[in-house]
Design an enzyme around this catalytic site. Sequence first.
Site, PDB file in Angstrom:
ATOM      1  N   ASP A  58      -4.614  -0.650  -4.958  1.00  0.00           N
ATOM      2  CA  ASP A  58      -4.107   0.252  -3.919  1.00  0.00           C
ATOM      3  C   ASP A  58      -5.226   1.168  -3.408  1.00  0.00           C
ATOM      4  O   ASP A  58      -5.867   1.853  -4.190  1.00  0.00           O
ATOM      5  CB  ASP A  58      -2.964   1.071  -4.545  1.00  0.00           C
ATOM      6  CG  ASP A  58      -1.987   1.626  -3.532  1.00  0.00           C
ATOM      7  OD1 ASP A  58      -2.439   2.237  -2.558  1.00  0.00           O
ATOM      8  OD2 ASP A  58      -0.766   1.460  -3.755  1.00  0.00           O
ATOM      9  N   THR A  97       1.061   2.033   2.214  1.00  0.00           N
ATOM     10  CA  THR A  97       1.251   1.188   1.032  1.00  0.00           C
ATOM     11  C   THR A  97       2.324   0.119   1.215  1.00  0.00           C
ATOM     12  O   THR A  97       2.124  -1.035   0.842  1.00  0.00           O
ATOM     13  CB  THR A  97       1.609   2.076  -0.166  1.00  0.00           C
ATOM     14  OG1 THR A  97       0.484   2.910  -0.416  1.00  0.00           O
ATOM     15  CG2 THR A  97       1.928   1.262  -1.404  1.00  0.00           C
ATOM     16  N   ASN A 118       5.864   3.500   5.181  1.00  0.00           N
ATOM     17  CA  ASN A 118       6.496   3.834   3.899  1.00  0.00           C
ATOM     18  C   ASN A 118       7.901   4.394   4.124  1.00  0.00           C
ATOM     19  O   ASN A 118       8.815   4.136   3.360  1.00  0.00           O
ATOM     20  CB  ASN A 118       5.668   4.878   3.143  1.00  0.00           C
ATOM     21  CG  ASN A 118       4.431   4.270   2.497  1.00  0.00           C
ATOM     22  OD1 ASN A 118       4.305   3.053   2.405  1.00  0.00           O
ATOM     23  ND2 ASN A 118       3.527   5.118   2.051  1.00  0.00           N
ATOM     24  N   ARG A 181       7.477   0.517  -4.576  1.00  0.00           N
ATOM     25  CA  ARG A 181       7.360  -0.211  -3.305  1.00  0.00           C
ATOM     26  C   ARG A 181       6.356  -1.359  -3.398  1.00  0.00           C
ATOM     27  O   ARG A 181       6.520  -2.387  -2.744  1.00  0.00           O
ATOM     28  CB  ARG A 181       7.010   0.739  -2.157  1.00  0.00           C
ATOM     29  CG  ARG A 181       5.765   1.587  -2.323  1.00  0.00           C
ATOM     30  CD  ARG A 181       5.689   2.599  -1.164  1.00  0.00           C
ATOM     31  NE  ARG A 181       4.571   3.528  -1.270  1.00  0.00           N
ATOM     32  CZ  ARG A 181       4.575   4.662  -1.964  1.00  0.00           C
ATOM     33  NH1 ARG A 181       5.646   4.988  -2.666  1.00  0.00           N
ATOM     34  NH2 ARG A 181       3.539   5.467  -1.992  1.00  0.00           N
ATOM     35  N   ASP A 307      -5.523   4.590  -5.591  1.00  0.00           N
ATOM     36  CA  ASP A 307      -4.869   5.338  -4.504  1.00  0.00           C
ATOM     37  C   ASP A 307      -4.554   6.770  -4.922  1.00  0.00           C
ATOM     38  O   ASP A 307      -4.873   7.718  -4.203  1.00  0.00           O
ATOM     39  CB  ASP A 307      -3.585   4.623  -4.092  1.00  0.00           C
ATOM     40  CG  ASP A 307      -2.910   5.308  -2.910  1.00  0.00           C
ATOM     41  OD1 ASP A 307      -3.505   5.292  -1.816  1.00  0.00           O
ATOM     42  OD2 ASP A 307      -1.815   5.866  -3.079  1.00  0.00           O
ATOM     43  N   HIS A 311      -6.198  10.030  -3.187  1.00  0.00           N
ATOM     44  CA  HIS A 311      -5.420  11.119  -2.577  1.00  0.00           C
ATOM     45  C   HIS A 311      -5.744  12.470  -3.214  1.00  0.00           C
ATOM     46  O   HIS A 311      -5.780  13.493  -2.539  1.00  0.00           O
ATOM     47  CB  HIS A 311      -3.918  10.858  -2.735  1.00  0.00           C
ATOM     48  CG  HIS A 311      -3.373   9.853  -1.779  1.00  0.00           C
ATOM     49  ND1 HIS A 311      -3.518   9.969  -0.419  1.00  0.00           N
ATOM     50  CD2 HIS A 311      -2.669   8.708  -1.986  1.00  0.00           C
ATOM     51  CE1 HIS A 311      -2.920   8.938   0.173  1.00  0.00           C
ATOM     52  NE2 HIS A 311      -2.405   8.158  -0.753  1.00  0.00           N
ATOM     53  N   ASP A 352      -3.799  -2.964  -0.184  1.00  0.00           N
ATOM     54  CA  ASP A 352      -2.762  -2.690   0.813  1.00  0.00           C
ATOM     55  C   ASP A 352      -3.299  -1.926   2.019  1.00  0.00           C
ATOM     56  O   ASP A 352      -2.693  -1.928   3.083  1.00  0.00           O
ATOM     57  CB  ASP A 352      -1.596  -1.930   0.174  1.00  0.00           C
ATOM     58  CG  ASP A 352      -2.036  -0.667  -0.547  1.00  0.00           C
ATOM     59  OD1 ASP A 352      -3.239  -0.525  -0.865  1.00  0.00           O
ATOM     60  OD2 ASP A 352      -1.162   0.190  -0.796  1.00  0.00           O
ATOM     61  N   HIS A 353      -4.423  -1.269   1.853  1.00  0.00           N
ATOM     62  CA  HIS A 353      -5.074  -0.497   2.925  1.00  0.00           C
ATOM     63  C   HIS A 353      -6.363   0.063   2.336  1.00  0.00           C
ATOM     64  O   HIS A 353      -6.581  -0.020   1.130  1.00  0.00           O
ATOM     65  CB  HIS A 353      -4.174   0.656   3.409  1.00  0.00           C
ATOM     66  CG  HIS A 353      -3.656   1.503   2.288  1.00  0.00           C
ATOM     67  ND1 HIS A 353      -4.438   2.409   1.606  1.00  0.00           N
ATOM     68  CD2 HIS A 353      -2.440   1.537   1.681  1.00  0.00           C
ATOM     69  CE1 HIS A 353      -3.726   2.971   0.658  1.00  0.00           C
ATOM     70  NE2 HIS A 353      -2.515   2.454   0.652  1.00  0.00           N
TER      71      HIS A 353
HETATM   72 ZN    ZN Z   1      -1.296   2.300  -0.922  1.00  0.00          ZN
END
Ligand code: ZN
Length: 568
Positions: A58, A97, A118, A181, A307, A311, A352-353
């Site tokens: 992620d 995500t 999301n 998710r 991820d 963040h 995912d990104h």
């Molecule tokens: Zn993500």
Amino acid sequence: MDTADLFCDGALMRRFAVSALCGLALALGACSTARTAHVTPETAPSGPPKLIVAISVDQFSADLFAQYRSRFSSGLARLQQGAVFPSGFQAHAATETCPGHATLLTGTRPARSGIIANNWYDLGTARAEKKIYCAEDENDPASSSRDPVVSAVHLKVPTLGDLMKGANPATRNVSVSAKDRAVMMMGGHRIDAAYWYYKGQFATLKGREPSPAANAINNAVAALVKKGAPAMPMPAWCASADQPIAVGKGQLGTGRFALEAGKPDALRASPRMDSATVDLANALIDEMNLGKGSVADILSVSLSATDYIGHANGTEGGEMCVQMAELDRTIGRLLAHLDARGIDYAVVLSADHGGLDIPERQREQALPRAVRADPGLAPQALAKALSVQTGVTSPDPLLSSDGLFGDFYVSRKIGAADRARVIGALVKLARAHPQVAAVFTADELAKTPLPSGSPQDFTLKDRARASFDPTRSGDVVILLDRAVTPIPEPAVGSFVATHGSAWDYDRRVPMLFWRKGLRGFEQPAPVETIDIAPTLAAMLGLAVPEGTFDGRCLDVDGGERNTCEVIK
Ligand SMILES: [Zn+2]
């Protein structure tokens, strides 16, 4: 080359739904095995793999991969010996995500998967809360967007696991992650074992109980959380990243992930979260005998720590450097576990990104334009300005949005003429804002054809179109300018940096394919994450109807063999 060298001939493949059945056909003498002229018998795969291992890291941007790839010595070093696509594109605009994970194993863009973000808003839903979480079932009264009843009900297409099970129900489809998710979007509608991290434990779908193996891992996680853990080692090569930087009211850059006792959520933003996820994957491999059945199985592992760490700390500090070293080791443990069990497996690793570093550090590092977004772009602030400008007020929020960019929804409780006026005023207001790159209405996007061609050349409108679903998208889509971080006030300790933009730092991710015996190569040309599912389907010899995927099969053998030829 001759497909018969790999699997079966094309005509036979069309008669057999899945090449797993080819084992039977081989026994009957209907297929020819490797006519060794083109292959190296001791190393070449002979038939479809018995287990697909789909790893998502992620927020693992192509930039992070480029920065750290020469440092990897374990799992990520192995995967670099396979087919390496350093420019895989999550080609759509909403690089979050849920949409990103949905592309990986469905082979479809968000415009088709229906997973546009999301969270989105359904202003017509019967539920009092109009915000919809991508992986919830809002028709279950126990569900809310913040505490969802986890479900894949919003995913409009099948995943590879769903397709494999459709072709042969004996296939096991297993999906694990820290994030629900990620589990649901990679696993899909028919998951045999689904686990995500929730309140200090790996939880599973409503109505199911964790298996004995999952319970054992949960006991180990509980013991770790209770006891806490010391700071993690920092490799010498992290020294240049290991520098303090002032952010908001705090300081970041030199963290080592000491785990305070009794804080289950602190585990998330630490390399130990990935490690626990792989422990669970390894336990499930053994418990379910994955890769040892009569047909191929699929195991999805989404590793979330990169991820959470991005963040909480940004991407260019010592924290991310430690995470990259630990990620490499953790993936190495997963591969070693599979090796030790003698499983014939094929791996894909992607993300995912991507992501973007904090503006505070970027401005120190030659990117002076990096800024935090103007709080005036928040939906409440925009709604206030629009009310003043148009004189329109609404009994519910005039404007709803999940943040300072993306889909904006105008109240359905005002008349059509007022709605049109508010939409027009919003477009004008947003377009005039210096931090906004582009603004599109739903009407405009609905008239735009789905993009094709190289994803690096997509216009911003193409990117927004790839994320557009007329039944779920906003009335207006706002895309922020490059290097605008949509977090006006950084919260040190939780959330300082993010992704989600239409820019390539969020769209570009690595795509690595590895299987024992495949001839490795590096292909720098852009590919897309929607190419992963058709690539794996071909490796499996899975017959799928024409048009199932938006992506294309990539031939992941650098030699004469063509791993795509089984599906013509
Ligand atoms: Zn993500």
